[in-house]
Motif scaffolding. Sequence first.
Motif, PDB file in Angstrom:
ATOM      1  N   UNK A 260       9.003   3.211  -9.566  1.00 28.40           N
ATOM      2  CA  UNK A 260       7.698   2.550  -9.530  1.00 28.40           C
ATOM      3  C   UNK A 260       6.878   2.907  -8.297  1.00 28.40           C
ATOM      4  N   UNK A 261       7.483   3.672  -7.368  1.00 28.81           N
ATOM      5  CA  UNK A 261       6.870   3.820  -6.044  1.00 28.81           C
ATOM      6  C   UNK A 261       6.124   5.136  -5.856  1.00 28.81           C
ATOM      7  N   UNK A 262       4.843   5.040  -5.551  1.00 30.19           N
ATOM      8  CA  UNK A 262       4.035   6.206  -5.200  1.00 30.19           C
ATOM      9  C   UNK A 262       4.427   6.710  -3.822  1.00 30.19           C
ATOM     10  N   UNK A 263       4.518   8.028  -3.692  1.00 33.34           N
ATOM     11  CA  UNK A 263       4.646   8.631  -2.357  1.00 33.34           C
ATOM     12  C   UNK A 263       3.246   8.808  -1.808  1.00 33.34           C
ATOM     13  N   UNK A 264       2.503   9.784  -2.341  1.00 29.75           N
ATOM     14  CA  UNK A 264       1.083   9.904  -2.010  1.00 29.75           C
ATOM     15  C   UNK A 264       0.322  10.390  -3.238  1.00 29.75           C
ATOM     16  N   UNK A 265      -0.961  10.024  -3.292  1.00 29.93           N
ATOM     17  CA  UNK A 265      -1.910  10.599  -4.229  1.00 29.93           C
ATOM     18  C   UNK A 265      -2.950  11.338  -3.393  1.00 29.93           C
ATOM     19  N   UNK A 266      -3.295  12.556  -3.832  1.00 28.87           N
ATOM     20  CA  UNK A 266      -4.245  13.394  -3.098  1.00 28.87           C
ATOM     21  C   UNK A 266      -5.305  13.892  -4.068  1.00 28.87           C
ATOM     22  N   UNK A 267      -6.564  13.676  -3.731  1.00 33.69           N
ATOM     23  CA  UNK A 267      -7.663  14.149  -4.557  1.00 33.69           C
ATOM     24  C   UNK A 267      -8.989  13.640  -4.050  1.00 33.69           C
ATOM     25  N   UNK A 268     -10.048  14.388  -4.351  1.00 33.87           N
ATOM     26  CA  UNK A 268     -11.408  13.994  -3.955  1.00 33.87           C
ATOM     27  C   UNK A 268     -11.517  13.730  -2.459  1.00 33.87           C
ATOM     28  N   UNK A 269     -10.770  14.517  -1.692  1.00 38.23           N
ATOM     29  CA  UNK A 269     -10.851  14.412  -0.240  1.00 38.23           C
ATOM     30  C   UNK A 269     -10.119  13.231   0.350  1.00 38.23           C
ATOM     31  N   UNK A 270      -9.333  12.523  -0.454  1.00 39.46           N
ATOM     32  CA  UNK A 270      -8.628  11.330   0.005  1.00 39.46           C
ATOM     33  C   UNK A 270      -7.116  11.487  -0.167  1.00 39.46           C
ATOM     34  N   UNK A 271      -6.371  10.767   0.650  1.00 42.91           N
ATOM     35  CA  UNK A 271      -4.938  10.615   0.478  1.00 42.91           C
ATOM     36  C   UNK A 271      -4.623   9.128   0.467  1.00 42.91           C
ATOM     37  N   UNK A 272      -3.800   8.705  -0.485  1.00 44.37           N
ATOM     38  CA  UNK A 272      -3.435   7.303  -0.621  1.00 44.37           C
ATOM     39  C   UNK A 272      -1.923   7.175  -0.721  1.00 44.37           C
ATOM     40  N   UNK A 273      -1.385   6.106  -0.127  1.00 46.25           N
ATOM     41  CA  UNK A 273       0.036   5.810  -0.222  1.00 46.25           C
ATOM     42  C   UNK A 273       0.216   4.324  -0.485  1.00 46.25           C
ATOM     43  N   UNK A 274       1.315   3.995  -1.190  1.00 50.05           N
ATOM     44  CA  UNK A 274       1.560   2.603  -1.585  1.00 50.05           C
ATOM     45  C   UNK A 274       3.005   2.224  -1.270  1.00 50.05           C
ATOM     46  N   UNK A 275       3.358   2.092   0.006  1.00 49.26           N
ATOM     47  CA  UNK A 275       4.751   1.784   0.351  1.00 49.26           C
ATOM     48  C   UNK A 275       5.200   0.453  -0.246  1.00 49.26           C
ATOM     49  N   UNK A 276       6.424   0.466  -0.823  1.00 50.23           N
ATOM     50  CA  UNK A 276       7.043  -0.740  -1.382  1.00 50.23           C
ATOM     51  C   UNK A 276       8.157  -1.191  -0.448  1.00 50.23           C
ATOM     52  N   UNK A 277       8.162  -2.456  -0.106  1.00 46.93           N
ATOM     53  CA  UNK A 277       9.253  -2.993   0.701  1.00 46.93           C
ATOM     54  C   UNK A 277       9.285  -4.500   0.512  1.00 46.93           C
ATOM     55  N   UNK A 278      10.345  -4.949  -0.169  1.00 44.93           N
ATOM     56  CA  UNK A 278      10.514  -6.370  -0.447  1.00 44.93           C
ATOM     57  C   UNK A 278      10.665  -6.614  -1.932  1.00 44.93           C
ATOM     58  N   UNK A 279      11.835  -7.113  -2.354  1.00 43.70           N
ATOM     59  CA  UNK A 279      12.117  -7.370  -3.762  1.00 43.70           C
ATOM     60  C   UNK A 279      12.799  -8.725  -3.901  1.00 43.70           C
ATOM     61  N   UNK A 280      12.442  -9.476  -4.953  1.00 43.52           N
ATOM     62  CA  UNK A 280      13.063 -10.776  -5.187  1.00 43.52           C
ATOM     63  C   UNK A 280      13.108 -11.046  -6.689  1.00 43.52           C
ATOM     64  N   UNK A 281      14.089 -11.823  -7.101  1.00 40.83           N
ATOM     65  CA  UNK A 281      14.216 -12.251  -8.494  1.00 40.83           C
ATOM     66  C   UNK A 281      13.000 -13.103  -8.847  1.00 40.83           C
ATOM     67  N   UNK A 282      12.219 -12.663  -9.827  1.00 36.60           N
ATOM     68  CA  UNK A 282      10.980 -13.358 -10.184  1.00 36.60           C
ATOM     69  C   UNK A 282      11.227 -14.730 -10.793  1.00 36.60           C
ATOM     70  N   UNK A 283      12.445 -14.958 -11.290  1.00 35.56           N
ATOM     71  CA  UNK A 283      12.734 -16.225 -11.961  1.00 35.56           C
ATOM     72  C   UNK A 283      13.173 -17.325 -11.004  1.00 35.56           C
ATOM     73  N   UNK A 284      13.344 -17.000  -9.714  1.00 36.99           N
ATOM     74  CA  UNK A 284      13.664 -18.029  -8.731  1.00 36.99           C
ATOM     75  C   UNK A 284      12.468 -18.961  -8.554  1.00 36.99           C
ATOM     76  N   UNK A 285      12.729 -20.211  -8.318  1.00 33.26           N
ATOM     77  CA  UNK A 285      11.655 -21.176  -8.095  1.00 33.26           C
ATOM     78  C   UNK A 285      10.859 -20.789  -6.851  1.00 33.26           C
ATOM     79  N   UNK A 286       9.536 -20.673  -7.021  1.00 32.74           N
ATOM     80  CA  UNK A 286       8.680 -20.313  -5.884  1.00 32.74           C
ATOM     81  C   UNK A 286       8.947 -18.929  -5.332  1.00 32.74           C
TER      82      UNK A 286
END
Length: 322
Positions: free
Chosen positions: A132-158
């Motif tokens: 699911x994790x992007x390293x970088x996207x490059x185009x139209x003179x731009x570079x974008x990155x989307x670092x992922x850090x932090x995972x939790x069971x979605x079914x836990x309360x709150x």
Amino acid sequence: MEISKFIETMNRWGRDKVPFLFAIDFEMEQPWIVKESDLDSTQIQFAIDGVTNAVPNKKQAPIALAKKVIPLEIYRAKFDRVMAGLAYGDSFLTNLTIKTEIETTSTLQEIFAASKATYKLLWRDRFLVFSPETFVKIGNGKILSYPMKGTIDADLTGAEQKILTDQKELAEHVTIVDLIRNDISQVADNVRVTRFRYIDKIRTSHKNLLQVSSEITGDLPADYSSRLGDIIVKLLPAGSVSGAPKKKTVQIIREAEREKRGFYTGVFGYFNGSVLDSGVMIRFIEKDGDKYFYRSGGGITTQSVVSSEYQEAIDKVYVPVD
């Protein structure tokens, strides 16, 4: 292919707007790059954000994985080596990974077809990525990155509030965002964090997960298309799957894990002639003889608890499905 040849080829094909697919292993010892027109779908299949060379498989059987989990004490030995490096100040954050043997009645091809992820790669029936994790996207003179850090069971309360207010998770995420921002500053100007700690939901065959990400952008020089290889390699290894500072942290990783990662936690991507999109090779199954192994891990800081990190690495052994 030597890394210098890889860089030269990517630079040239980027300049000439030749579509290509590429992958670089974590150690940068066996990178490859192939023109889209030369791709053999019997050897390499990919899917990146809707672009694919794979034939759709309409019949998809349920995917089940049985885990042969490594003992906690084996994990603890690796964890203790990482903690020693953190205590000594050689690293602020170290990504520790493990191999879990799995049993499944599905083939890698079947898992590739059934899995849902932005970045998928099946390479010669040797390994499979559904990341699911992007390293970088490059185009139209731009570079974008989307670092992922932090995972939790979605079914836990709150669950969402828990992960967003967890100080260990916050420290880990801030460290990676700062590292990626500094990395991108080596190749781009006006680097900034445009979104900080937003939540994505991931559905798996076992449970639903919440994943925390951020968005970082920068402005590239006018000749960036002819420097794609230099840009990509200069940013490696990916900060989210190594740590900070990189050089000492990678040394700690080698000593703790005691084996090469190969293509796991490397990067792969596709260039369509104008835009390059690439992903970090996490969520990874590899075939070794007649056995299958799933690689997973997580970030370790001085606030980490061995039992929690061990469980997180095991929880990440899953196949994302609808």
